[in-house]
Design a protein around this motif. Structure first.
Motif, PDB file in Angstrom:
ATOM      1  N   GLN A  77      20.978  46.137  37.469  1.00 48.51           N
ATOM      2  CA  GLN A  77      21.287  45.393  36.220  1.00 48.51           C
ATOM      3  C   GLN A  77      20.414  45.424  35.206  1.00 48.51           C
ATOM      4  O   GLN A  77      20.651  45.443  34.041  1.00 48.51           O
ATOM      5  N   ALA A  78      18.960  45.436  35.504  1.00 53.83           N
ATOM      6  CA  ALA A  78      17.957  45.399  34.600  1.00 53.83           C
ATOM      7  C   ALA A  78      17.442  46.740  33.839  1.00 53.83           C
ATOM      8  O   ALA A  78      16.574  46.617  33.238  1.00 53.83           O
ATOM      9  N   VAL A  79      18.197  47.729  34.218  1.00 53.40           N
ATOM     10  CA  VAL A  79      17.943  49.013  33.638  1.00 53.40           C
ATOM     11  C   VAL A  79      18.315  49.138  32.121  1.00 53.40           C
ATOM     12  O   VAL A  79      17.631  49.411  31.179  1.00 53.40           O
ATOM     13  N   CYS A  80      19.565  48.537  31.771  1.00 54.10           N
ATOM     14  CA  CYS A  80      20.257  48.624  30.558  1.00 54.10           C
ATOM     15  C   CYS A  80      20.469  47.244  29.726  1.00 54.10           C
ATOM     16  O   CYS A  80      20.435  47.172  28.518  1.00 54.10           O
ATOM     17  N   ASP A  81      20.180  46.227  30.483  1.00 56.02           N
ATOM     18  CA  ASP A  81      20.543  44.923  29.971  1.00 56.02           C
ATOM     19  C   ASP A  81      19.363  44.526  29.069  1.00 56.02           C
ATOM     20  O   ASP A  81      18.359  44.837  29.030  1.00 56.02           O
ATOM     21  N   VAL A  82      19.899  43.568  27.894  1.00 55.34           N
ATOM     22  CA  VAL A  82      18.943  42.932  27.308  1.00 55.34           C
ATOM     23  C   VAL A  82      18.319  41.713  28.056  1.00 55.34           C
ATOM     24  O   VAL A  82      19.092  40.907  28.404  1.00 55.34           O
ATOM     25  N   ILE A  83      16.922  41.916  28.351  1.00 59.45           N
ATOM     26  CA  ILE A  83      16.542  41.119  29.577  1.00 59.45           C
ATOM     27  C   ILE A  83      16.185  39.417  28.917  1.00 59.45           C
ATOM     28  O   ILE A  83      15.751  39.126  27.919  1.00 59.45           O
ATOM     29  N   ASP A  84      16.627  38.437  29.914  1.00 56.95           N
ATOM     30  CA  ASP A  84      16.375  37.205  29.544  1.00 56.95           C
ATOM     31  C   ASP A  84      16.106  36.436  30.859  1.00 56.95           C
ATOM     32  O   ASP A  84      15.885  37.128  31.783  1.00 56.95           O
TER      33      ASP A  84
END
Length: 331
Positions: A77-84
């Protein structure tokens, strides 16, 4: 021959693996799909400890279980997500690091590469997971979303996933995206676009899960028909629409299990998925892999539900016929 029925441990990661495998065996499952969180399958230990995979296999075999896939949904999930801040609670500390978004993306990419190597060591050839998406928040096109913005999202996906898939290819392992809201592919058209963005490379396919399609109004059988050679793994999971004139399909910011929601997950056989037609479509597609139950039902005891789901899945699975029903007239 009946397909193996396995249990995905993603919703059971609060239990230690020793206990989880015993429960899975007691429920009647043929195997287990290990989540790469909790202590169920730890990628860092699999790569740093030469005995880790051997010991894990021994534990499963002692309980009569096989393992045909591992799952890396959370780090994927964290590969392409805008991280928050939401991502901190789902990622290992060594992937989250200092929380700098670009650093989290980069570390998630490296962790997914390591997951392919760990899968090879463990002897499985499918890693299920998510991709995340940099454009999910653009789903409702207002303010107006240009085609370039969407195209840039798929380009970013290809830019980040192609190097990951290079490692998957080197390891002889396939990545199976669970087509799902918040991922780069969440329905049939976006799944096709994701394949095209990657040049249709064989390392990338799908973990078919009907529960994420049916509430959107998509016939899950049509997904199988669209991608018969890309179904690398199957999740047995059910869902139901509960629209009543007040509820909406976007769920009103109400959490799972809230009776006011417009849809929710259900234990297999207790929702709206037509598993009869899914089995027939999988037979036509010549899918011979596991049927892995991802059990989620906020209104049911999970141990009762997991045991019932195992029996249901074994009962509804069947092999295709090896002859036409009227072939006797030709004899």
């Amino acid at each position: 021959m009946a397909r193996p029925v396995t249990l995905f441990t993603g919703q059971w990661a609060d239990l230690p693996i020793d206990h989880m495998v015993k429960l899975t065996s007691q429920f009647g499952y043929d195997g287990i799909e290990l989540a790469c969180w909790g202590d169920h399958f730890e990628v860092d230990k699999a790569m740093s400890d030469d005995s880790y995979c051997t010991q894990k296999r021994a534990l499963l075999e002692a309980n009569g279980l096989q393992c045909l896939a591992i799952s890396a949904h959370l780090v994927g999930q964290a590969v392409c997500d805008v991280i928050d801040e939401r991502h901190k609670q789902i990622l290992p500390d060594y992937v989250w690091g200092d929380g700098d978004p670009a650093g989290v993306n980069a570390r998630a990419i490296e962790e997914l590469k390591q997951t392919a190597r760990a899968a090879q060591r463990f002897g499985v050839d499918v890693v299920n997971g998510f991709t995340g998406s940099s454009i999910w928040h653009l789903l409702y096109s207002f303010p107006p979303v240009s085609e370039k913005m969407v195209e840039d999202g798929f380009k970013l996906f290809a830019e980040r996933f192609n190097p990951i898939l290079d490692v998957f290819g080197e390891c002889g392992v396939k990545f199976a995206l669970e087509v799902h809201p918040t991922e780069i592919a969440f329905d049939i058209y976006t799944a096709q676009r994701a394949l095209e963005a990657l040049g249709n490379r064989e390392e990338f396919g799908f973990n078919f899960d009907p529960s994420h399609l049916i509430w959107q109004g998509i016939d899950p059988v049509e997904f199988i028909r669209a991608f018969p050679d890309r179904i690398y793994h199957v999740h047995i999971k059910d869902a139901i629409q509960t629209l009543n004139g007040k509820s909406g399909i976007l769920s009103s910011h109400l959490n799972f299990g809230d009776p006011r929601r417009g849809w929710d997950f259900r234990s297999p056989g207790r929702g709206g998925v037509n598993f009869e037609e899914i089995i027939r479509a999988l037979n036509v597609a010549n899918y011979q892999g596991p049927l892995s139950i991802e059990w989620e039902d906020s209104g049911m005891n999970r141990e009762f539900g997991a045991a019932e789901a195992c029996s249901f899945t074994k009962r509804m699975d069947f092999s295709p016929s090896d002859r036409a029903f009227d072939a006797a007239f030709d004899e």
